[in-house]
Scaffold this motif. Structure first.
Motif, mmCIF file in Angstrom:
data_model
loop_
_atom_site.group_PDB
_atom_site.id
_atom_site.type_symbol
_atom_site.label_atom_id
_atom_site.label_comp_id
_atom_site.label_asym_id
_atom_site.label_seq_id
_atom_site.Cartn_x
_atom_site.Cartn_y
_atom_site.Cartn_z
ATOM 1 N N VAL A 1 -3.777 -1.471 -5.483
ATOM 2 C CA VAL A 1 -2.771 -0.424 -5.318
ATOM 3 C C VAL A 1 -1.358 -1.012 -5.321
ATOM 4 C CG1 VAL A 1 -2.762 -0.325 -2.794
ATOM 5 C CG2 VAL A 1 -2.271 1.734 -4.109
ATOM 6 N N HIS A 2 -1.194 -2.226 -4.850
ATOM 7 C CA HIS A 2 0.134 -2.835 -4.838
ATOM 8 C C HIS A 2 0.640 -3.102 -6.255
ATOM 9 C CE1 HIS A 2 -1.149 -3.494 -0.667
ATOM 10 N NE2 HIS A 2 0.136 -3.254 -0.426
ATOM 11 N N MET B 1 -6.687 -2.991 -1.198
ATOM 12 C CA MET B 1 -7.048 -1.610 -1.428
ATOM 13 C C MET B 1 -6.940 -1.330 -2.929
ATOM 14 S SD MET B 1 -5.248 1.837 0.060
ATOM 15 C CE MET B 1 -5.745 1.461 1.717
ATOM 16 N N LYS B 2 -7.898 -0.597 -3.431
ATOM 17 C CA LYS B 2 -7.920 -0.266 -4.847
ATOM 18 C C LYS B 2 -7.345 1.126 -5.087
ATOM 19 C CE LYS B 2 -11.750 -3.246 -5.951
ATOM 20 N NZ LYS B 2 -12.885 -3.440 -6.808
ATOM 21 N N GLY C 1 -3.599 -2.759 3.803
ATOM 22 C CA GLY C 1 -3.530 -1.688 2.815
ATOM 23 C C GLY C 1 -2.085 -1.405 2.472
ATOM 24 N N ILE C 2 -1.687 -0.165 2.550
ATOM 25 C CA ILE C 2 -0.336 0.238 2.197
ATOM 26 C C ILE C 2 0.508 0.327 3.462
ATOM 27 C CG2 ILE C 2 1.067 2.039 1.145
ATOM 28 C CD1 ILE C 2 -1.453 2.876 -0.392
ATOM 29 N N SER C 3 1.641 -0.324 3.443
ATOM 30 C CA SER C 3 2.537 -0.282 4.594
ATOM 31 C C SER C 3 3.643 0.748 4.365
ATOM 32 C CB SER C 3 3.164 -1.663 4.826
ATOM 33 O OG SER C 3 4.080 -1.966 3.775
ATOM 34 N N TYR C 4 4.315 1.101 5.433
ATOM 35 C CA TYR C 4 5.466 1.991 5.308
ATOM 36 C C TYR C 4 6.527 1.346 4.419
ATOM 37 C CZ TYR C 4 3.499 4.858 9.013
ATOM 38 O OH TYR C 4 2.688 5.660 9.742
ATOM 39 N N GLU C 5 6.659 0.038 4.549
ATOM 40 C CA GLU C 5 7.626 -0.694 3.733
ATOM 41 C C GLU C 5 7.269 -0.609 2.240
ATOM 42 O OE1 GLU C 5 9.817 -5.054 3.572
ATOM 43 O OE2 GLU C 5 8.070 -4.773 4.847
ATOM 44 N N THR D 1 0.037 3.272 -17.255
ATOM 45 C CA THR D 1 -1.192 3.631 -16.555
ATOM 46 C C THR D 1 -1.656 2.488 -15.660
ATOM 47 O OG1 THR D 1 -2.638 2.741 -18.293
ATOM 48 C CG2 THR D 1 -1.955 5.056 -18.517
ATOM 49 N N CYS D 2 -2.708 2.773 -14.928
ATOM 50 C CA CYS D 2 -3.416 1.759 -14.165
ATOM 51 C C CYS D 2 -4.893 2.086 -14.236
ATOM 52 C CB CYS D 2 -2.920 1.699 -12.713
ATOM 53 S SG CYS D 2 -3.228 3.184 -11.754
#
Length: 162
Positions: A86-87, A1-2, A133-137, A79-80
């Motif tokens: 995303v990670h 994921m970006k 994608g993004i995990s809760y962890e 910045t990014c």
């Protein structure tokens, strides 16, 4: 994921000549936590928070209208890019203990902002398993990284006499 998949795009910002009273109004009226500072060419030059403003006014004993954002803004800025994973952005946030990460184009122009709020609202589970994608962890670990150093670096406060 970006980063561009979840970042906030309509970012409020100010210039370095904006006074703190006007900057505080932008933060307040738009429910923002950080205000990017951009120059006349649209390039990111710093960031400022309400906390930064309060500390500047208190330590300098000056009114908000008498101080400019450029005198107070935090530099350098971490910045990014919009195409960054995303990670990697989460890693930057954790390493530098920041909750909001400006997103800039290759030319250094403000493209958006990635906040911990954006990240926290993204995790999903499907059939009991976390989706790609993004995990809760990921969210919890990033928040822990941001908070751990702050707790360790918190100034020692004297106890008030009774």
């Amino acid at each position: 994921m970006k980063v561009q998949d979840i970042m906030t795009r309509n970012v409020k910002f100010c210039g370095p000549d904006t006074n703190l009273a006007a900057a505080a109004e932008i933060l307040w009226s738009n429910n923002c936590g950080t205000l990017p500072v951009v120059d006349s060419a649209g390039k990111l030059t710093g960031v400022i928070t309400g906390r930064d403003m309060c500390i500047a006014m208190g330590t300098r004993n000056r009114a908000a209208g008498d101080l400019s954002v450029g005198d107070v803004a935090i530099q350098p800025v971490f910045t990014c890019g919009p195409d960054d994973d995303v990670h990697q952005a989460l890693k930057t946030m954790g390493q530098h203990h920041i909750r909001r990460l400006p997103v800039v184009s290759q030319e250094g122009k403000l493209a958006g902002i990635l906040s911990l709020d954006d990240v926290a609202l993204r995790p999903e589970k499907a059939g009991g398993k976390e989706t790609a994608g993004i995990s809760y962890e990921d969210v919890v670990n990033t928040l822990k990284s941001i908070c751990d150093r702050r707790a360790a670096e918190a100034p020692k406060t004297a106890t008030m006499p009774a």
